[in-house]
Scaffold this motif. Structure first.
Motif, PDB file in Angstrom:
ATOM      1  N   ALA A  76      -5.849 -19.755   8.906  1.00  0.00           N
ATOM      2  CA  ALA A  76      -4.708 -19.496   9.798  1.00  0.00           C
ATOM      3  C   ALA A  76      -5.116 -18.552  10.935  1.00  0.00           C
ATOM      4  O   ALA A  76      -4.740 -18.762  12.099  1.00  0.00           O
ATOM      5  N   ALA A  77      -5.918 -17.537  10.624  1.00  0.00           N
ATOM      6  CA  ALA A  77      -6.328 -16.577  11.657  1.00  0.00           C
ATOM      7  C   ALA A  77      -7.192 -17.260  12.721  1.00  0.00           C
ATOM      8  O   ALA A  77      -7.010 -17.044  13.928  1.00  0.00           O
ATOM      9  N   ASN A  78      -8.108 -18.115  12.289  1.00  0.00           N
ATOM     10  CA  ASN A  78      -8.966 -18.806  13.253  1.00  0.00           C
ATOM     11  C   ASN A  78      -8.185 -19.862  14.030  1.00  0.00           C
ATOM     12  O   ASN A  78      -8.432 -20.082  15.221  1.00  0.00           O
ATOM     13  N   GLU A  79      -7.240 -20.493  13.345  1.00  0.00           N
ATOM     14  CA  GLU A  79      -6.401 -21.487  14.023  1.00  0.00           C
ATOM     15  C   GLU A  79      -5.576 -20.828  15.129  1.00  0.00           C
ATOM     16  O   GLU A  79      -5.412 -21.392  16.213  1.00  0.00           O
ATOM     17  N   ALA A  80      -5.102 -19.623  14.846  1.00  0.00           N
ATOM     18  CA  ALA A  80      -4.281 -18.927  15.841  1.00  0.00           C
ATOM     19  C   ALA A  80      -5.096 -18.661  17.108  1.00  0.00           C
ATOM     20  O   ALA A  80      -4.586 -18.785  18.229  1.00  0.00           O
ATOM     21  N   VAL A  81      -6.355 -18.345  16.935  1.00  0.00           N
ATOM     22  CA  VAL A  81      -7.216 -18.113  18.106  1.00  0.00           C
ATOM     23  C   VAL A  81      -7.375 -19.413  18.889  1.00  0.00           C
ATOM     24  O   VAL A  81      -7.213 -19.452  20.114  1.00  0.00           O
ATOM     25  N   LEU A  82      -7.657 -20.492  18.172  1.00  0.00           N
ATOM     26  CA  LEU A  82      -7.881 -21.774  18.850  1.00  0.00           C
ATOM     27  C   LEU A  82      -6.612 -22.296  19.524  1.00  0.00           C
ATOM     28  O   LEU A  82      -6.680 -22.936  20.573  1.00  0.00           O
ATOM     29  N   GLU A  83      -5.489 -22.012  18.902  1.00  0.00           N
ATOM     30  CA  GLU A  83      -4.202 -22.469  19.421  1.00  0.00           C
ATOM     31  C   GLU A  83      -3.997 -22.021  20.871  1.00  0.00           C
ATOM     32  O   GLU A  83      -3.453 -22.756  21.697  1.00  0.00           O
ATOM     33  N   GLU A  84      -4.461 -20.817  21.160  1.00  0.00           N
ATOM     34  CA  GLU A  84      -4.292 -20.272  22.516  1.00  0.00           C
ATOM     35  C   GLU A  84      -5.046 -21.072  23.558  1.00  0.00           C
ATOM     36  O   GLU A  84      -4.611 -21.235  24.686  1.00  0.00           O
ATOM     37  N   TYR A  85      -6.232 -21.540  23.178  1.00  0.00           N
ATOM     38  CA  TYR A  85      -7.090 -22.225  24.144  1.00  0.00           C
ATOM     39  C   TYR A  85      -6.933 -23.741  24.111  1.00  0.00           C
ATOM     40  O   TYR A  85      -7.226 -24.429  25.085  1.00  0.00           O
ATOM     41  N   ASP A  86      -6.518 -24.261  22.955  1.00  0.00           N
ATOM     42  CA  ASP A  86      -6.552 -25.704  22.744  1.00  0.00           C
ATOM     43  C   ASP A  86      -5.386 -26.115  21.855  1.00  0.00           C
ATOM     44  O   ASP A  86      -5.567 -26.476  20.692  1.00  0.00           O
ATOM     45  N   PRO A  87      -4.157 -26.059  22.387  1.00  0.00           N
ATOM     46  CA  PRO A  87      -2.993 -26.341  21.542  1.00  0.00           C
ATOM     47  C   PRO A  87      -2.960 -27.760  20.979  1.00  0.00           C
ATOM     48  O   PRO A  87      -2.321 -28.000  19.967  1.00  0.00           O
ATOM     49  N   GLU A  88      -3.691 -28.683  21.600  1.00  0.00           N
ATOM     50  CA  GLU A  88      -3.673 -30.072  21.088  1.00  0.00           C
ATOM     51  C   GLU A  88      -4.597 -30.250  19.883  1.00  0.00           C
ATOM     52  O   GLU A  88      -4.695 -31.337  19.331  1.00  0.00           O
ATOM     53  N   ALA A  89      -5.320 -29.208  19.547  1.00  0.00           N
ATOM     54  CA  ALA A  89      -6.258 -29.262  18.403  1.00  0.00           C
ATOM     55  C   ALA A  89      -7.346 -30.308  18.610  1.00  0.00           C
ATOM     56  O   ALA A  89      -7.740 -31.006  17.684  1.00  0.00           O
ATOM     57  N   ARG A  90      -7.844 -30.391  19.829  1.00  0.00           N
ATOM     58  CA  ARG A  90      -8.989 -31.273  20.095  1.00  0.00           C
ATOM     59  C   ARG A  90     -10.247 -30.690  19.450  1.00  0.00           C
ATOM     60  O   ARG A  90     -11.071 -31.400  18.900  1.00  0.00           O
ATOM     61  N   VAL A  91     -10.357 -29.367  19.528  1.00  0.00           N
ATOM     62  CA  VAL A  91     -11.485 -28.682  18.886  1.00  0.00           C
ATOM     63  C   VAL A  91     -11.064 -28.328  17.463  1.00  0.00           C
ATOM     64  O   VAL A  91     -10.067 -27.644  17.256  1.00  0.00           O
ATOM     65  N   GLY A  92     -11.825 -28.820  16.516  1.00  0.00           N
ATOM     66  CA  GLY A  92     -11.453 -28.599  15.117  1.00  0.00           C
ATOM     67  C   GLY A  92     -12.228 -27.469  14.468  1.00  0.00           C
ATOM     68  O   GLY A  92     -13.274 -27.044  14.971  1.00  0.00           O
ATOM     69  N   ILE A  93     -11.708 -27.010  13.338  1.00  0.00           N
ATOM     70  CA  ILE A  93     -12.492 -26.120  12.486  1.00  0.00           C
ATOM     71  C   ILE A  93     -13.219 -27.017  11.498  1.00  0.00           C
ATOM     72  O   ILE A  93     -12.612 -27.906  10.890  1.00  0.00           O
ATOM     73  N   TYR A  94     -14.501 -26.829  11.388  1.00  0.00           N
ATOM     74  CA  TYR A  94     -15.319 -27.578  10.430  1.00  0.00           C
ATOM     75  C   TYR A  94     -15.736 -26.591   9.342  1.00  0.00           C
ATOM     76  O   TYR A  94     -16.641 -25.787   9.559  1.00  0.00           O
ATOM     77  N   LEU A  95     -15.045 -26.647   8.229  1.00  0.00           N
ATOM     78  CA  LEU A  95     -15.381 -25.751   7.111  1.00  0.00           C
ATOM     79  C   LEU A  95     -16.526 -26.430   6.361  1.00  0.00           C
ATOM     80  O   LEU A  95     -16.333 -27.003   5.300  1.00  0.00           O
TER      81      LEU A  95
END
Ligand code: AHR
Length: 519
Positions: free
Chosen positions: A302-321
């Protein structure tokens, strides 16, 4: 230990409550499933694997060579391939891990007897024969009908070397590298779906700062070229644990040419690397701490998603765990650098908890790869020469197969019960539901309490049910596991699921993973 109720919370909530008191549950826990509120698609890539040149993970675990007395096809052991096929693995990451940043791809091509022997400096300082290289990995991917995730070397190789590896694999013309690939036995280019630009560049991959790596990423990624239609998604090397500084640096510093950011999270029972805890024979205190530590991934994502949300709200850039799983102290009698560990019912519970959490993050979590496939860390398979066993974690993966490509649907408890030991509490149960591609409803439930069973009554809103069936994975002890002498000590069994006026009623045994399919 005690199981008790607490006020309204969702299943993924984690709590550490000091001196929490309550009464034992008598009535079934009420679960509300909203089939009429479909969410995101659950990516099949959440069920990925990771196989590194580490210990007996590749050599012996997957590859034994054509001359081996162990039954094999082209050098791949038949028993392991058969078992892995059954899991329908969507993607495999290779060759590392830390190994990736010391790997020279040219060592692993051409006639096997001519390939150079190197030292695997990360894992046991053993000889790396390079018998298993690019052609062998891609054959594995094809045998499993999977997809390839190549981890490239940033730490000790140049952008040219990385670019040439991709060219070798994907070139469809008469370039020198395409000709070399053909000479080595592969006519057609391979399909490379994912390419990682370095691994753990904050540590074994080069001990870099996020800012330095962000610049390096742009440099390396610029030259990672492939023919149209065969361009892999490019994954940057990100952070680990709770750290979001890598995500921040990459998200703000790379404006294009990045499809994902890798993140690693390992579950350590004690929470301390120096003394992690044992794979078996552990006290209940380490059962609960392991589950608690596993569930922390929810907050980290959730913390990393919140950072990405600011730059890329469409979630084009994913988190790869692209590395997750349990990490215990080395087993006695095994080379510590090989990271071999036993795998018990606790690991299956850990896996199922992770899956349930991953499903909730599927919009931004584009991939998850368990570390690792065979004989290393939270393996799905263990081997001992010609012998092989499926671990409880394997069974968890197998049971969750219907979730791949399904559509998330909310499943929330009206009131949550907590399992408490001393001053630590975790939710007693975790749930996840989805609508499968075939239109069935699938429900996974994990009872975290190692002592008490519990009853669940699930209301199916927006789904008309006529029949239900389910399987449970449980055992007598918290550390029950399969051995080469008793390979089926822990395996899923059918359970009774009642349907009463459209409501599902079922009993979850203590310390269990249950998956129910409703039609
Ligand atoms: O999976 C074992 C190791 O853990 C990997 O090589 C590395 O990336 C991580 O630290």
């Amino acid at each position: 230990m005690k199981t008790s109720f607490k006020s309204t919370v969702i299943a993924s909530t984690i709590a550490m409550i000091v001196g929490f008191a309550g009464t034992a549950a008598a009535d079934p826990l009420q679960l509300s499933i909203q089939a009429d509120q479909p969410g995101d698609k659950i990516s099949p890539y959440l069920y990925g694997q990771f196989a590194e040149h580490l210990g007996r993970g590749i050599y012996e675990g997957i590859w034994v060579g054509e001359a081996s007395p162990i039954p094999n096809t082209n050098g791949f052991r038949d028993d392991v391939i058969r078992a892995l096929k059954e899991l329908e693995i969507p993607v495999i990451r290779w060759p590392g891990g830390c190994f990736a940043d010391e790997y020279n791809w040219r060592d692993g091509i051409g006639p096997r007897e001519e390939r150079p022997v190197r030292i695997n400096t990360h894992w046991g300082w053993v000889e790396e024969t390079n018998e298993f290289g690019t052609h062998e990995f891609m054959e594995l991917v094809e045998m499993l009908d999977s997809e390839a995730y190549i981890a490239g070397n940033v730490g000790s190789a140049t952008p040219r070397e990385m670019a040439q590896w991709l060219e070798y694999m994907t070139a469809d013309n008469n370039s020198e590298l395409a000709k070399l690939r053909r000479k080595n036995g592969r006519e057609e280019p391979w399909k490379i779906d994912f390419f990682g630009v370095g691994n753990e560049t904050w540590g074994c991959g080069g001990n870099m700062t996020p800012e330095y790596y962000t610049d390096l990423y742009k440099r390396y990624a610029t030259f990672l070229k492939a023919p149209e239609g065969n361009r892999p998604k490019r994954i940057a090397s990100g952070g680990n644990d709770e750290h979001t500084n890598w995500t921040e640096a990459l998200a703000s510093g790379v404006r294009r040419g990045m499809d994902g950011i890798s993140h690693h999270y390992y579950t350590i029972p004690s929470g301390v690397w120096r003394e992690k805890g044992n794979s078996t024979g552990f006290p209940e205190q380490q059962w609960i701490s392991t589950l608690l530590n596993t569930m922390k991934i929810d907050g980290y994502l959730a913390a990393n998603e919140a950072v990405l949300e600011e730059y890329d709200p469409e979630a084009r850039v994913g988190i790869y765990l692209d590395e997750w799983g349990t990490w215990y102290d080395p087993e006695t009698g095994h080379e510590p650098g090989f990271l071999y560990q036993q795998n018990s019912l606790r690991d299956a519970v850990v896996a199922a908890l992770n899956f349930n959490i991953f499903h909730r993050h599927t919009k931004r979590l584009h991939m998850a790869n368990i570390a690792q496939t065979v004989n290393v860390l939270q393996a799905v398979i263990l081997t001992d020469q010609e012998k092989m066993i499926l671990t409880p974690t394997y069974h968890a993966f197998e049971m969750y197969k219907p979730f791949k490509d399904s559509t998330f649907i909310p499943a929330d408890f009206a009131e949550m019960m907590y399992y408490t030991l001393d001053d630590v509490s975790v939710p007693a149960v975790s749930a996840s539901a989805a609508k499968t591609v075939g239109g069935e409803l699938v429900l996974a439930l994990v009872n975290l309490d190692p002592n008490d069973s519990l009853e669940v009554a699930a209301e199916l809103n927006g789904f008309s049910a006529s029949e239900a069936e389910g399987r449970t994975l449980t055992a007598e002890t918290m550390d029950a596991h399969n051995t080469f002498g008793q390979p089926e000590a822990v395996k899923p069994v059918r359970i009774k699921v009642d349907l009463d006026d459209g409501k599902l009623l079922l009993e979850l045994p203590a310390k269990s993973v249950t998956v129910v399919t409703v039609r």
